[in-house]
Scaffold this motif. Sequence first.
Motif, PDB file in Angstrom:
ATOM      1  N   GLN A  55       0.858  -1.278   0.032  1.00 39.97           N
ATOM      2  CA  GLN A  55       0.186  -0.056  -0.251  1.00 39.97           C
ATOM      3  C   GLN A  55       0.955   1.218  -0.205  1.00 39.97           C
ATOM      4  O   GLN A  55       0.539   2.288  -0.738  1.00 39.97           O
ATOM      5  CB  GLN A  55      -0.996  -0.103   1.276  1.00 39.97           C
ATOM      6  CG  GLN A  55      -1.867   1.161   1.468  1.00 39.97           C
ATOM      7  CD  GLN A  55      -2.908   1.399   0.382  1.00 39.97           C
ATOM      8  OE1 GLN A  55      -3.219   0.589  -0.457  1.00 39.97           O
ATOM      9  NE2 GLN A  55      -3.684   2.450   0.653  1.00 39.97           N
ATOM     10  N   SER A  59       0.796   1.749  -4.251  1.00 37.32           N
ATOM     11  CA  SER A  59      -0.441   2.238  -4.175  1.00 37.32           C
ATOM     12  C   SER A  59      -0.581   3.364  -5.570  1.00 37.32           C
ATOM     13  O   SER A  59      -1.376   3.072  -6.144  1.00 37.32           O
ATOM     14  CB  SER A  59      -1.086   2.805  -3.016  1.00 37.32           C
ATOM     15  OG  SER A  59      -0.102   3.904  -2.542  1.00 37.32           O
ATOM     16  N   THR A 155      -2.970   7.856   1.821  1.00 36.41           N
ATOM     17  CA  THR A 155      -2.354   6.584   1.450  1.00 36.41           C
ATOM     18  C   THR A 155      -2.127   5.447   2.640  1.00 36.41           C
ATOM     19  O   THR A 155      -2.375   4.505   2.571  1.00 36.41           O
ATOM     20  CB  THR A 155      -1.076   6.624   0.563  1.00 36.41           C
ATOM     21  OG1 THR A 155      -1.439   7.365  -0.677  1.00 36.41           O
ATOM     22  CG2 THR A 155      -0.479   5.478   0.411  1.00 36.41           C
ATOM     23  N   PHE A 159      -4.594   2.054   4.326  1.00 38.85           N
ATOM     24  CA  PHE A 159      -4.026   0.594   4.528  1.00 38.85           C
ATOM     25  C   PHE A 159      -4.870  -0.049   5.572  1.00 38.85           C
ATOM     26  O   PHE A 159      -5.010  -1.283   5.190  1.00 38.85           O
ATOM     27  CB  PHE A 159      -2.503   0.641   4.789  1.00 38.85           C
ATOM     28  CG  PHE A 159      -2.076  -0.115   5.858  1.00 38.85           C
ATOM     29  CD1 PHE A 159      -1.925  -1.279   5.566  1.00 38.85           C
ATOM     30  CD2 PHE A 159      -1.875   0.335   7.145  1.00 38.85           C
ATOM     31  CE1 PHE A 159      -1.503  -2.378   6.636  1.00 38.85           C
ATOM     32  CE2 PHE A 159      -1.342  -0.428   8.179  1.00 38.85           C
ATOM     33  CZ  PHE A 159      -1.120  -1.762   7.946  1.00 38.85           C
TER      34      PHE A 159
END
Length: 306
Positions: A55, A59, A155, A159
Amino acid sequence: MARTRFIPDRGLTVRMATTMVLLALVYAAFVVALLWAGMPWWLVLLVVGGVALVQYFASDRIAMAALGAREVTPQQDPELHAVVDRLCALADMPKPKVAVAHTDVPNAFATGHSRGSTMVCVTTGLRRRLDNVELEAVLAHELSHVAHRDVAVMTVAAFLGIVAGFLVQAGTRFALLTGGGRSREGGPAPAVIALLVVVISAIVWALSFLLTRALSRYRELSADRAAAYLTARPSALSSALVKISGDMARIPTQDLRQVEPFNAFFFTPALSGKGVSLSALLSTHPPTEQRLAQLAEISRQLGRGA
């Protein structure tokens, strides 16, 4: 945030810090609960740690690939780079990478987990619908996300929900496959352990979902404010919002659903509810009416200050 000419937003900073602290507490409790439920420590480490690494570091590339976006150089798209160059000079900030996604869905987004990996992306559908002033306003909004570093925070925040959602699905399937028999050692049945994991994961998913949605809605209002004050043209951002929101209804639903998972990073959501409703409260973005009202107020303030 990094030193730029975007107006600072203490409210955003406090909300980002609070969200990260709360998610860290939820994350710690999540790991402890999984171990208590009987999940092997190595599996917890593999799932939680593995997804965290993917992630954080991949990502942005996953999002770019899923949307069919590609980075463009100044030679390949001088007009788009000129707009970004002008805004970065105006904001006194480092220039991120620039990308274009070939889709008729009118939108833009910023991505990247670190300063060196940040990228702003616009779709061909957006450029086809907006004039240069409106496009500049939208890009200022996305550059504000980069300057405030809320892209990296979102971000990281996303997760935990991804891990919990994965465990809910995996645990449900495992419970259905193993049945209700006891383990060979006489302990709890594997299905019971799997169901405990599902319940714990579902609670964690719900908590992380609510926390990140609340942060996401505020950061969009913050980016609108920052872009409006930087360009001194809140009406251009309002015009872009109206155009995009109106044209979004004409895009095939199938196309919108394909990009809906990336709503949290978009300038405006591909699919969203209207008005004050449950869908609006759980949305990644505040209602368009609220955004337009804020921009109208900024326009009045700038008019009085002129």
